[in-house]
Design a protein around this motif. Structure first.
Motif, short mmCIF file in Angstrom:
data_model
loop_
_atom_site.label_atom_id
_atom_site.label_comp_id
_atom_site.label_asym_id
_atom_site.label_seq_id
_atom_site.Cartn_x
_atom_site.Cartn_y
_atom_site.Cartn_z
N ASP A 168 18.49 -1.81 -0.40
CA ASP A 168 18.99 -3.18 -0.39
C ASP A 168 18.52 -3.85 0.90
O ASP A 168 18.95 -3.47 2.00
CB ASP A 168 20.52 -3.18 -0.49
N TRP A 169 17.67 -4.83 0.74
CA TRP A 169 17.06 -5.46 1.92
C TRP A 169 18.04 -6.36 2.68
O TRP A 169 17.72 -6.82 3.77
CB TRP A 169 15.84 -6.27 1.49
N SER A 170 19.19 -6.62 2.12
CA SER A 170 20.18 -7.45 2.82
C SER A 170 21.19 -6.62 3.61
O SER A 170 22.21 -7.14 4.04
CB SER A 170 20.92 -8.33 1.82
N CYS A 171 20.92 -5.34 3.79
CA CYS A 171 21.88 -4.47 4.48
C CYS A 171 21.78 -4.64 5.99
O CYS A 171 20.82 -5.24 6.52
CB CYS A 171 21.64 -3.02 4.08
N ASN A 172 22.73 -4.09 6.68
CA ASN A 172 22.75 -4.15 8.15
C ASN A 172 21.65 -3.29 8.77
O ASN A 172 21.18 -3.58 9.87
CB ASN A 172 24.11 -3.70 8.68
N ASN A 173 21.23 -2.26 8.08
CA ASN A 173 20.16 -1.42 8.62
C ASN A 173 18.86 -2.19 8.75
O ASN A 173 18.09 -1.98 9.70
CB ASN A 173 19.95 -0.21 7.71
N GLU A 174 18.61 -3.10 7.82
CA GLU A 174 17.39 -3.90 7.90
C GLU A 174 17.44 -4.84 9.10
O GLU A 174 16.40 -5.10 9.73
CB GLU A 174 17.21 -4.68 6.59
N GLN A 175 18.59 -5.34 9.41
CA GLN A 175 18.71 -6.19 10.60
C GLN A 175 18.42 -5.41 11.87
O GLN A 175 17.78 -5.92 12.81
CB GLN A 175 20.11 -6.81 10.66
N PHE A 188 12.91 6.00 2.68
CA PHE A 188 13.88 5.47 1.73
C PHE A 188 13.71 3.97 1.53
O PHE A 188 13.98 3.44 0.44
CB PHE A 188 15.30 5.79 2.21
N VAL A 189 13.24 3.26 2.56
CA VAL A 189 13.04 1.82 2.45
C VAL A 189 12.00 1.49 1.39
O VAL A 189 12.07 0.44 0.73
CB VAL A 189 12.62 1.26 3.83
N LEU A 190 11.04 2.37 1.14
CA LEU A 190 10.00 2.11 0.17
C LEU A 190 10.51 2.17 -1.28
O LEU A 190 9.83 1.69 -2.19
CB LEU A 190 8.86 3.14 0.34
N SER A 191 11.65 2.76 -1.51
CA SER A 191 12.15 2.96 -2.86
C SER A 191 12.83 1.71 -3.38
O SER A 191 13.27 0.84 -2.60
CB SER A 191 13.14 4.14 -2.87
N ILE A 209 13.30 10.67 -4.59
CA ILE A 209 14.55 9.95 -4.31
C ILE A 209 15.25 9.67 -5.64
O ILE A 209 14.63 9.16 -6.59
CB ILE A 209 14.28 8.65 -3.54
N TYR A 210 16.53 9.98 -5.69
CA TYR A 210 17.35 9.77 -6.89
C TYR A 210 18.64 9.07 -6.50
O TYR A 210 19.07 9.11 -5.33
CB TYR A 210 17.71 11.10 -7.57
N GLN A 211 19.25 8.44 -7.48
CA GLN A 211 20.61 7.92 -7.32
C GLN A 211 21.58 8.89 -7.96
O GLN A 211 21.43 9.27 -9.12
CB GLN A 211 20.75 6.54 -7.96
N ALA A 212 22.58 9.31 -7.22
CA ALA A 212 23.57 10.24 -7.75
C ALA A 212 24.49 9.50 -8.72
O ALA A 212 24.90 8.36 -8.45
CB ALA A 212 24.39 10.85 -6.61
N PRO A 213 24.82 10.10 -9.85
CA PRO A 213 25.72 9.42 -10.81
C PRO A 213 27.14 9.36 -10.26
O PRO A 213 27.56 10.18 -9.43
CB PRO A 213 25.64 10.31 -12.05
N VAL A 256 0.82 -1.19 0.00
CA VAL A 256 0.00 0.00 0.00
C VAL A 256 0.86 1.25 0.00
O VAL A 256 0.55 2.25 -0.63
CB VAL A 256 -0.95 -0.01 1.22
N MET A 257 1.97 1.20 0.70
CA MET A 257 2.85 2.36 0.79
C MET A 257 3.66 2.58 -0.47
O MET A 257 4.42 3.53 -0.56
CB MET A 257 3.78 2.20 1.99
N GLY A 258 3.57 1.69 -1.45
CA GLY A 258 4.28 1.89 -2.71
C GLY A 258 5.63 1.22 -2.73
O GLY A 258 6.50 1.62 -3.50
N ASN A 259 5.87 0.20 -1.93
CA ASN A 259 7.16 -0.49 -1.89
C ASN A 259 7.18 -1.58 -2.94
O ASN A 259 6.39 -2.52 -2.87
CB ASN A 259 7.39 -1.07 -0.50
N PRO A 260 8.02 -1.53 -3.94
CA PRO A 260 8.06 -2.59 -4.95
C PRO A 260 8.77 -3.83 -4.45
O PRO A 260 8.60 -4.90 -5.01
CB PRO A 260 8.81 -1.94 -6.11
#
Length: 258
Positions: free
Chosen positions: A67-74, A60-63, A133-137, A18-22
């Motif tokens: 990366d769901w395998s990061c330490n922040n998710e833990q 940022f998690v919704l974008s 939210i953008y990714q910087a080149p 619902v929040m738009g998380n792919p």
């Protein structure tokens, strides 16, 4: 008439969807390295929650950049703030750090790989600008784009200059060929005009008074004489002296023969 059985309503979608998380928790995916061509924005979340340093990571998690395998998710799974540096420094692997904050307009996340509490390797940078939210080149891509743009403009300027030089050379060639062409029509001589000019000059000579005689030599002055002058004096003595106007006695006008 038999009653048709009622179909149960479909189950509600998961909260993350619902929040738009792919990237759902049931099917986590790792984002690619080059995602500079996409932009993420969830207006529903922005209308429901304030965008500050405490909640920006949840946004940022919704974008798709997360990366769901990061330490922040833990840390999130253990109900710890995902940006807690004291806990992240004790772990190894991929993590996100909030490097710059300008509430509520700009938030910069740095994705890095931690090998030890003191050693980290930066990987990518993301930024949240006014809710998008953008990714910087990467720096190499920025340099390549700038150099390519400069080379394009330089090549275009050389092409324009070459086309202008070709036009100038074509005009100069036409001018030189026209200069070498015989100008018979322009340089044709009218003999009637020549005779008319001779008649005018002769009439002017007849109207002019005779030239005055030269002044006499001063007393006691002897002009230098030479053999040529002596011969001319002897010839003058032999011939009768006749006063001649030096202006009129110049003979016919010397003109070109055609």
């Amino acid at each position: 008439m038999a009653a048709t059985p009622m179909m149960p309503p479909p189950p509600p979608p998961p909260p993350n969807q619902v929040m738009g998380n792919p990237n759902l928790e049931g099917n986590p995916s790792v984002p690619g390295t080059d995602m500079t061509g996409i932009c993420f924005r969830d207006q529903l979340w922005l209308n429901s929650y304030p965008l500050d340093r405490n909640l920006v990571f949840d946004y940022f998690v919704l974008s798709p950049f997360y990366d769901w395998s990061c330490n922040n998710e833990q840390l999130r799974m253990r109900s710890i703030h995902p940006l807690d540096v004291s806990n992240l420094s004790k772990m190894t692997g991929i993590e996100y750090m909030l490097s710059e904050v300008m509430e509520p307009h700009l938030f910069v996340f740095r994705k890095q790989k931690r090998d030890s509490p003191e050693k980290v390797t930066p990987m990518l940078t993301y930024y949240v600008l006014d809710g998008s939210i953008y990714q910087a080149p990467q720096l190499c891509n920025v340099f390549a784009a700038r150099i390519g743009r400069a080379l394009y403009h330089i090549s275009k300027s050389f092409t324009t200059a070459a086309s202008k030089l070709e036009k100038i050379g074509f005009v100069d060639g036409e001018a030189e060929s026209a200069a070498f062409e015989p100008k018979v029509a322009k340089e044709s001589i009218d003999f009637k005009e020549v005779k008319r000019v001779d008649h005018i000059l002769a009439s002017l000579q007849r109207k002019l008074p005779p030239a005055p005689p030269p002044p006499p030599y001063p007393e006691g002055y002897t002009p230098p004489t030479s053999e040529v002058e002596k011969d001319s004096e002897n010839q003058q003595a032999a011939e009768p002296q006749v006063s001649v106007d030096p202006i009129i006695d110049q003979g016919p006008a010397k003109r070109m023969k055609f």
